[in-house]
Design a protein around this motif. Structure first.
Motif, PDB file in Angstrom:
ATOM      1  N   UNK A   1      32.884  31.356  36.946  1.00 12.67           N
ATOM      2  CA  UNK A   1      32.207  32.646  37.004  1.00 12.67           C
ATOM      3  C   UNK A   1      32.744  33.426  38.218  1.00 12.67           C
ATOM      4  N   UNK A   2      33.400  34.541  37.937  1.00 12.32           N
ATOM      5  CA  UNK A   2      34.079  35.307  38.983  1.00 12.32           C
ATOM      6  C   UNK A   2      33.224  36.491  39.432  1.00 12.32           C
ATOM      7  N   UNK A   3      33.308  36.771  40.732  1.00 12.53           N
ATOM      8  CA  UNK A   3      32.603  37.905  41.315  1.00 12.53           C
ATOM      9  C   UNK A   3      33.569  38.685  42.204  1.00 12.53           C
ATOM     10  N   UNK A   4      33.357  39.983  42.264  1.00 16.14           N
ATOM     11  CA  UNK A   4      34.239  40.822  43.060  1.00 16.14           C
ATOM     12  C   UNK A   4      33.419  41.925  43.727  1.00 16.14           C
ATOM     13  N   UNK A   5      33.789  42.288  44.947  1.00 15.94           N
ATOM     14  CA  UNK A   5      33.092  43.355  45.662  1.00 15.94           C
ATOM     15  C   UNK A   5      34.084  44.391  46.155  1.00 15.94           C
ATOM     16  N   UNK A   6      33.629  45.616  46.360  1.00  7.36           N
ATOM     17  CA  UNK A   6      34.530  46.646  46.894  1.00  7.36           C
ATOM     18  C   UNK A   6      35.078  46.249  48.254  1.00  7.36           C
ATOM     19  N   UNK A   7      36.245  46.784  48.589  1.00  3.20           N
ATOM     20  CA  UNK A   7      36.919  46.451  49.848  1.00  3.20           C
ATOM     21  C   UNK A   7      36.020  46.739  51.041  1.00  3.20           C
TER      22      UNK A   7
ATOM     23  N   UNK B   1      28.924  41.874  45.785  1.00  3.71           N
ATOM     24  CA  UNK B   1      29.805  41.347  44.735  1.00  3.71           C
ATOM     25  C   UNK B   1      29.101  41.374  43.383  1.00  3.71           C
ATOM     26  N   UNK B   2      29.849  41.746  42.359  1.00  5.67           N
ATOM     27  CA  UNK B   2      29.316  41.821  40.998  1.00  5.67           C
ATOM     28  C   UNK B   2      30.159  40.953  40.065  1.00  5.67           C
ATOM     29  N   UNK B   3      29.559  40.405  38.996  1.00  6.60           N
ATOM     30  CA  UNK B   3      30.318  39.572  38.055  1.00  6.60           C
ATOM     31  C   UNK B   3      31.456  40.361  37.406  1.00  6.60           C
TER      32      UNK B   3
END
Length: 343
Positions: free
Chosen positions: A174-180, A187-189
């Motif tokens: 399950x990957x999450x990413x947030x703005x720089x 972080x959002x999925x």
């Protein structure tokens, strides 16, 4: 691996291992640190434990076993033939079965904070494994709680044209990413960009492993570290061989071109870091395997160590001792001349 052990031996003799707060590794640095932690039940060793337990144990193991042979032996199982082109997976199996590297990334100590660095073939970015998560800033990050430590270490043996990449199934995480520059809670999925990831050694991206700590563009330590930190770089990278005698139809010509490009990228990082060291005091050290430790030119110890072939084969005891001693003497020389490794 043996050169890095020499650097660590010097630090241990000077009771400095207790001062280590952050570690970033590529290539043999990742492998040797993993083997060190395996000998100490995944706890960072004290200086005394390193000298009395870790050094003699690893000398015995590295001089009696071949990780390369252990990896090749995994092919005795037909089910593993699918890894012929991604042989880092075989190295991971060998680390688990023959070298008893067990546990997951979640089992690593919180301190020192360790970044095991790889290179994502799909994105061209630094893929890092840490105690809590794994990933790169393009893909996002996933929990590392169930990721085997042996697999993360095996990435450091994955070099293009050699052992080949470690392949992982991105869809199983399950990957999450947030703005720089946003906090982690932002972080959002995200959906994996690629179903599978092909991971190479972190040295492909950054041979010094400095990326987590040092901003080469600004020439300064990154904000995630204490301002008073001293960065000690142990560089066991081979020097670029001189000469060119390859015929017009020789396929190794392209490898030579790649070696030149890689050497120049590394040289730029070294120059930037050394410039940083020279602008102040107590900023750290750059310890290079090719550094001469005697007045003799060429220095036999540096020549032997810098040109020693990078393999996963068994070392003889004399080879191990010479490489470790050179790492120790390079560190000792740096401290004598600059006095900035230890305050």
């Amino acid at each position: 691996m043996a050169f890095h052990l020499g650097v660590l031996r010097w630090l241990a003799e000077n009771k400095a291992l207790e001062q280590v707060s952050h570690i970033s590794t590529v290539s043999g640095g990742s492998l040797i640190l993993g083997l060190i932690l395996q000998e100490t039940s995944l706890q960072w060793p004290t200086s005394q434990v390193f000298q009395e337990l870790v050094m003699p144990t690893l000398r015995q193991k590295l001089c009696s076993r071949s990780l390369m042979n252990d990896a090749i032996s995994q092919l005795r199982h037909p089910s593993n033939w699918r890894f012929l082109l991604s042989r880092a997976n075989l190295v991971a199996m060998a680390l688990r079965e023959s070298w008893q590297v067990s546990g997951t990334l979640a089992d690593l100590p919180v301190t020192p904070e360790w970044s095991i660095n790889g290179t994502t073939a799909e994105t061209g970015k630094r893929f890092r494994f840490k105690q809590k998560d794994l990933g790169d800033y393009v893909l996002g990050y996933a929990s590392s709680s169930h990721f085997p430590l042996a697999n993360a270490l095996a990435v450091s043996a994955a070099f293009p044209g050699g052992i080949g990449p470690l392949v992982i199934d991105a869809s199983s995480y399950e990957w999450h990413k947030r703005p720089w520059n946003e906090p982690p809670e932002q972080a959002k999925p995200v959906t994996p960009l690629y179903p599978k990831l092909h991971l190479y050694d972190g040295g492909v991206y950054d041979n010094l492993g400095l990326e987590p700590f040092f901003d080469a563009g600004k020439g300064q330590v990154k904000g995630n570290l204490p301002s008073e930190v001293a960065l000690v770089v142990s560089d066991a990278g081979a020097p670029l061989a001189q000469g060119f005698s390859l015929g017009a139809l020789n396929p190794w010509r392209m490898k030579r071109v790649n070696d030149i490009m890689s050497d120049q990228a590394r040289a730029l990082r070294v120059r930037t870091f050394v410039a940083y060291l020279l602008k102040g005091v107590n900023r750290g050290a750059y310890l290079y395997i090719g550094e001469p430790i005697s007045e003799m030119r060429p220095c036999p110890s540096a020549l032997f160590s810098a040109n020693f072939p990078t393999t996963l084969k068994r070392l003889s005891e004399s080879e191990f001792d010479r490489l470790v001693e050179h790492g120790y003497q390079v560190t000792s020389k740096y401290q004598r001349e600059f006095g900035i490794i230890l305050n």
